[in-house]
Design an enzyme around this catalytic site. Structure first.
Site, PDB file in Angstrom:
ATOM      1  CB  THR A   1       2.908   1.162   6.622  1.00 45.93           C
ATOM      2  OG1 THR A   1       1.563   1.016   7.118  1.00 45.93           O
ATOM      3  CG2 THR A   1       3.845   1.009   7.804  1.00 45.93           C
TER       4      THR A   1
ATOM      5  NE  ARG B   1      -2.080  -4.438  -0.957  1.00 47.30           N
ATOM      6  CZ  ARG B   1      -1.683  -3.837   0.173  1.00 47.30           C
ATOM      7  NH1 ARG B   1      -0.750  -4.379   0.909  1.00 47.30           N
ATOM      8  NH2 ARG B   1      -2.225  -2.702   0.562  1.00 47.30           N
TER       9      ARG B   1
ATOM     10  CG  ASP C   1       3.787  -6.316   8.287  1.00 46.99           C
ATOM     11  OD1 ASP C   1       3.135  -6.257   7.238  1.00 46.99           O
ATOM     12  OD2 ASP C   1       3.298  -6.583   9.410  1.00 46.99           O
ATOM     13  N   GLY C   2       4.698  -6.842   4.950  1.00 46.39           N
ATOM     14  CA  GLY C   2       4.737  -7.814   3.866  1.00 46.39           C
ATOM     15  C   GLY C   2       5.952  -7.554   2.969  1.00 46.39           C
ATOM     16  CB  SER C   3       7.136  -4.443   1.387  1.00 44.58           C
ATOM     17  OG  SER C   3       5.837  -4.163   0.912  1.00 44.58           O
TER      18      SER C   3
ATOM     19  NE  ARG D   1      -1.381  -3.952   8.010  1.00 44.28           N
ATOM     20  CZ  ARG D   1      -0.510  -4.928   7.817  1.00 44.28           C
ATOM     21  NH1 ARG D   1      -0.668  -5.741   6.799  1.00 44.28           N
ATOM     22  NH2 ARG D   1       0.512  -5.080   8.614  1.00 44.28           N
TER      23      ARG D   1
ATOM     24  CG  ASP E   1       1.172  -2.163  10.977  1.00 41.58           C
ATOM     25  OD1 ASP E   1       2.063  -1.637  10.279  1.00 41.58           O
ATOM     26  OD2 ASP E   1       0.310  -2.918  10.494  1.00 41.58           O
TER      27      ASP E   1
ATOM     28  CG  ASP F   1      -1.727   0.546   8.496  1.00 41.02           C
ATOM     29  OD1 ASP F   1      -2.656   1.380   8.407  1.00 41.02           O
ATOM     30  OD2 ASP F   1      -1.554  -0.355   7.662  1.00 41.02           O
TER      31      ASP F   1
ATOM     32  NE  ARG G   1     -27.502  10.065   9.974  1.00 42.83           N
ATOM     33  CZ  ARG G   1     -28.528   9.741  10.769  1.00 42.83           C
ATOM     34  NH1 ARG G   1     -28.377   8.859  11.738  1.00 42.83           N
ATOM     35  NH2 ARG G   1     -29.702  10.306  10.602  1.00 42.83           N
TER      36      ARG G   1
ATOM     37  NE  ARG H   1     -14.534  18.237  17.297  1.00 48.02           N
ATOM     38  CZ  ARG H   1     -13.300  18.198  16.824  1.00 48.02           C
ATOM     39  NH1 ARG H   1     -12.929  19.060  15.898  1.00 48.02           N
ATOM     40  NH2 ARG H   1     -12.441  17.318  17.258  1.00 48.02           N
TER      41      ARG H   1
ATOM     42  N   GLY I   1       0.843  -1.198   0.000  1.00 52.25           N
ATOM     43  CA  GLY I   1       0.000   0.000   0.000  1.00 52.25           C
ATOM     44  C   GLY I   1       0.871   1.239   0.000  1.00 52.25           C
TER      45      GLY I   1
END
Lengths: 334, 334, 334, 334
Positions: free
Chosen positions: D138, D84, D115-117, D184, D142, D140, D258, D167, D23
């Site tokens: 990334t 990917r 992390d995949g990469s 993720r 993470d 994320d 909502r 808001r 990504g």
């Protein structure tokens, strides 16, 4: 986000106060919110002082509730208003300020501001039995003892937004622009902005730049087709009018650069995510430090952690610009 | 969006050319895209001329395909680059420009720019058999015969973004700010920005303002608690340094205002939605007008419709600031 | 900005009221400010009603001063809050609402909202001797009798900001994105956004689109190298889930598009300059129309001018999407 | 900005390559620029690989010059494109990739991705004699071993911009909004956004939240006048549709919230100043680490410094959410 210290509460306060002082910076509001919410959560009453030390001297103290800081996390400026207070340099005036706090049953004060404001905070701590904690609030990131200050990240982003716009015109007209950013005597803001803007050159008070050499290089770039437009970031520095003088020098070498002084837009605007999290954390931690018995310190950031630095050191030393960072700026633009 | 005219194609062109000229304005790119896509769609080849009239004189013509204008609709500045070309005031130089177009088999030229650029367009139309159509491209919205220009809406929004930031500081420090916006000799940009910013006052070349009276009112506001901060929008006008002089005058009356000169950021930035749609429509319509046999006109906007105005009129008359609009600005801030 | 009508005051009111109703739209605040400032300036008192018709029925009327609307011109949402009020469809409830106004000495009401809200306004005008004027406040621009509505321009810009971000990812991954924008049953918002975003295709309720044909074209573009990424703008339309179904259809043809539903961010945000000026003008003019004796009308925009349209017509007819505009969208993306 | 390591060059490369994978995240472009400029500056040639590992396998290598990365520092997405690549899980395919590099005289590869990469990067380092260095790219945040990742800061700001708009509507309609952010399996993004947005609640995969209790509290807030609108930030987490289910649960307790799914806008946009400086620094340092003889590491951030972590550890461990940070989020919203 920086890691937070683990602090043991050992001291009690019935009430504390908080004020913002000096030039405003984006993130002062979430810092105030952090102070108020953390204090209330620990059962401590909070007073907001209007207009910095001026309000403290005048005794303008207002009780703050959880709702007082509702819906302010995203707002620029400071709801407590700010001021530069010359009178606070007078020890008698500071005695009166301390008395105002004591009379209202307030045992501690949290001051959010730049180094002038933190000097006042240190003197008040030394001269009274009010516990005082400072938080670094300035877009200039020029405070000794902390790697980050409330408002710095937002100011970098604001300057970059402006430069991204200027670059459109620079490139359409094949012209160089000298963009002056704030930073007082320090090149910290300019260097970050310069790296992030992909500037051709960064001119800061800490390092000498050979303008003739720069002019030659720009002309050379134009001649060889390497580039005919770009941004040169200039720190406002100590000499007013520096940026205009640089433009004149480049003009004498055959360039026709334009000047933009970004000015006060750099102080305003919604605080960035980084500044909101930093300010929230510092605000909450300032209360924890008070309850843990600390006094006469600034709560700042170093090596990825929130920690305390004696106010004494904060105001005595001058923070230097990291030479590696400046070299990175130069390296990337070759 | 404005309604589009219904035009009958009666004339053929093998190829046309397009250039951007003078100060760049956001939306020039979607205008170029509109020209290129509409022309190709009608089976007409398009040449892009680099750097305005300078490139035309130098014969710097490049064939444009549908892909040449891919992914540019959102970009500020102009991919064709722009220039102010003094040489084009010389009739012989214009003859050479016309010859360059004819030799390349180009029968028509679309010029996107302000009134200096449209003057050149009109002279070229008069003196050659190249069909010439102008599009109003300027952030100043000071072109006679059209109520709207490419880039004006974006510039209003850019100035407002800056003022929204300045207001944070103004309000935190209880101070007035004098904010200077572009607009050349016209107060159109300043008046729009002033209304939209909720400014205390708008100062434009078209109307006299009593500064002493303004100073008295600001002091009065502060004294009565009606307000102690705000924005005063100043059109750059004809006299450089006007805004600083106004600040000095207010200082003599006891205010301590700050000055911000917004400068070149107003020319750049992603074009707004309004400017992208306007520019796309004007670009496409310029091609339709050419194919419908028009020449020596500007395609502009009046009474909610896209229409043609003789270039002759465009450059002869000066557009006035609508007094109703200025009164609205004053009314709303009482 | 649109030209303003010249109106002669012939009627007096001691007090008027203003409310915002239905889905909020950016610019409602400057509209309220325009009403309040213009009324006070004419010596008429103004009441603000909280939460639309619900507040009117409940008699929640609050006196507004010039300061009540200070510093709101730049704020999204509505300080008066808004609501969808089912009860107001009941004539007896409307009688009570009218009585609440009369009892407070209020002779007129200004309603800012979409067509549901304007229907209520018309019925109140017909059934009572309260003078009622509507202002078109909706991001959908789907109100008959006016070419522009308060909030539309901002929503276009908000959608474009989002799409400019999505385009980065689309282009990095060579993928198409289906982006769903608001607009209720109308394709007005989608068509403007589509033109301004340089979308490959715009899908609106008013025109049939051959999805198989679209899929074939996208595959063809990818195969011939003409393009492998882009944006398809989809109006939410009448069928929930339409955008996901379109994505599935394209998937069956070998594309792997992603879906983004922009949702409620389109209703919020600082109003754009255009919307602030429009809303300020409509707000001030609504007061002028009341004083000139008008009743049961909407103040809107047509052919570049602010003018009045009977509320009766506003709610009876459906505004159509300009076919020229839709064709322009298609033309530009070839 | 983080402090930079001091590294001694001990190894030579004729050429290195760089790719972006997985990504996309904002800041990949300044990272690529940092790699290219630093390598050229050290006399090392650089190849850019198109579309991540897919391009590496296909041998799509292109020489990059200093100009290749001109004017990209501010652009979102990645000019190298990303993908990917399932095929890269096959060791034979990885052998072919290594062969492609060797045949072109390329001795090292820098991989920017999640992390995949980085798993692919580690395997390539282990199985070949190509030196491989990973950079964490990334939104994320993470990735184990680094406190910061390229794109995270921008994603926080993008989410906040959206929430600041939401808001307005939440407050105008006195309603709660559930806003789903990316991340993720990690609540890092959600927690930062929640603190910075002043959210009522943050819901993350790492911590259990009692939804019934939350519903009761919201109803209680409404009843006691403490608040009737607000934002609840939800991490997308492992279960698709979670946010809609939460909305249903709250609906059963009498609220009418909502839902907004922010989606792909979080991956795009101009990188923030922080991400541009971080990415520039990491890119330049990756080259320094290569020249200092490092291999099979990620260059990341810890305790305020840029440093190296074995790729082996990076992919073996899972980064946990700091409990102090999550507690801060809860504390501040009381």
């Amino acid at each position: 986000m920086y890691s937070l210290p683990d602090l043991e509460p050992i001291r009690d306060f019935d009430a504390i106060a908080v004020l913002t002082s000096g030039g405003d910076s984006p993130g002062m509001n979430p810092a105030v919110r952090g102070v108020v919410r953390a204090a209330l959560n620990s059962g401590v009453q909070v007073y907001g002082i209007q207009k910095g030390y001026s309000g403290l001297v005048a005794g303008d103290l207002r009780v703050m509730t959880s709702s007082s800081v509702r819906n302010i996390v995203q707002r620029g400026g400071t709801i407590l208003k700010s001021d530069r207070c010359e009178a606070f340099k007078d020890p008698e005036i500071r005695q009166q300020a301390a008395a105002n706090l004591k009379n209202a049953g307030i045992g501690a004060l949290i001051v959010i501001g730049g180094d002038g404001s933190l000097t006042g905070a240190h003197l008040l701590a030394e001269e009274s039995d009010i516990a005082v904690i400072g938080l670094p609030g300035t877009i200039d990131n020029d405070i000794f003892g902390t790697e980050d200050t409330i408002g710095f990240d937002t100011a970098v982003n604001t300057a970059l937004d402006a430069i991204d716009k200027i670059r459109d015109t620079a490139s359409s007209h094949e012209r160089y622009f000298l963009v002056e950013v704030m930073g007082r005597n320090s090149g910290f803001l300019a260097t970050h902005v310069g790296i992030a803007a992909g500037a051709e050159m960064v001119i800061v008070p800490e390092y000498q730049v050979n303008i003739e050499e720069l002019g030659r290089q720009l002309c050379e770039n134009r001649r060889t087709g390497k580039g005919s437009s770009g941004i040169i970031v200039v720190a406002e520095g100590r000499e007013p009018g520096l940026t205009y003088r640089l433009a004149q020098q480049l003009q004498q070498q055959g360039e026709d650069p334009r000047v933009c002084i970004l000015g006060h837009i750099q102080r305003g605007g919604h605080p960035s995510g980084h500044d909101r999290v930093l300010a929230s954390g510092l605000g909450a931690m300032a209360v924890s430090y008070l309850l843990a018995g600390y006094n006469d310190i600034m709560v700042g950031v170093s090596e990825g952690a929130i920690l305390d630095i004696p106010l004494d050191s904060v105001i005595r030393y001058r923070k230097g610009l990291d030479p590696q960072l400046f070299e990175l700026a130069l390296l990337l633009h070759k």
